[in-house]
Scaffold this motif. Structure first.
Motif: not given
Ligand code: FES
Lengths: 175, 86
Positions: A42-43, B61-62, B64-69
């Motif tokens: 995802s990143g 980007f949002l 990806a942030l959600a995925s990390f979170w």
């Protein structure tokens, strides 16, 4: 006591546990790892999208400047196609088509699908991409058939004293 | 002595499994949307459509942030929770 514990399995350092001895452990992907990999992916995708933006901002595609001489008008008979290149930052191949008497067209030769070289088929009156049978209109460059997603970029042709020149089309349409 | 966490785990033994499945499904959904964005951005950037590229980048980007979170909610591995903690 501390010595005894160092033989304990839980004491194996993290970097060593990445290289287990038995093959089954080495090839096993558990769901935690899979989920973390998805996070990483995802990143990476977000990063890729960012690269597109940066590229588009830093290297905007410049319109062709000035007029470029292609060939003499009598070199290309009606129904014929002539290949030429324009050198700028990069070399871009183009085709010049003599549709009818006094009707000229110039298009970029790179197919918008996977950049194969397109060619003019006089028998069909269309531009064909031989790779996946995409067809473009020889008049406007629009996609008529097949996988190409966009029409061919077009140049304006001007004839001056029997010589063919091309230049950037005047931008009347905004996307 | 039984604490809240333990009795919860005993009452719902499948919880970790369900949670894991939900997290993975959500991650796959996010990544799927991002791939869609990237594909669209690639095609549109070629047409000098910078706004599309920018919008998809922000969206991506949002996500990806959600995925990390989301990864914060991964259940702890069983082995570690049994052993002593650092
Ligand atoms: S490259 Fe032209 S149709 Fe695929």
């Amino acid at each position: 006591m501390a010595k005894k514990e160092s033989h304990d399995r839980s004491e194996i350092p993290a970097w060593k546990s990445d290289f287990p001895i038995s093959e089954e452990q080495a090839t096993h992907v558990n769901r935690r790892e899979f989920a973390k990999f998805l996070g990483l992916l995802s990143g990476a995708l977000a990063l890729g999208n960012g690269v597109i933006v940066i590229r588009a901002l830093a290297f905007p595609s410049k319109p062709l400047e000035g007029e470029h001489f292609v060939c003499n008008a009598d070199e290309v008979a009606v129904g014929e196609m002539f290949q030429f290149e324009i050198r700028g930052n990069e070399i871009i191949p183009y085709i010049l088509i003599h549709l009818e008497e006094g009707e000229w067209r110039a298009f970029e030769q790179k197919c918008t699908h996977l950049t194969c070289a397109v060619r003019y088929r006089e028998d069909l009156g269309k531009i064909e991409c031989p790779c996946h049978h995409g067809f473009f209109s020889a008049d406007t460059g629009e996609v008529l058939q097949g996988p190409p997603p966009r029409s061919l970029p077009r140049l304006e042709v001007v004839i001056k004293e029997g010589k063919v020149y091309v230049r950037e089309e005047k931008q009347d349409k905004t996307v | 002595m039984s604490d809240f966490r333990r009795s919860q785990n005993e009452a719902h033994p499948n919880k970790t499994n369900t949670l894991m499945l939900a997290i993975i499904m959500l991650l796959i959904l996010f990544v799927g949307i991002q791939i869609w964005f990237l594909f669209g951005a690639l095609n549109n950037a070629l047409q000098d459509n910078i706004y599309f590229a920018l919008t998809t980048f922000i969206g991506s980007f949002l996500l990806a942030l959600a995925s990390f979170w989301l990864l914060r909610y991964l259940p702890d591995p069983l082995k570690k929770s049994r052993g002593k903690r650092k």
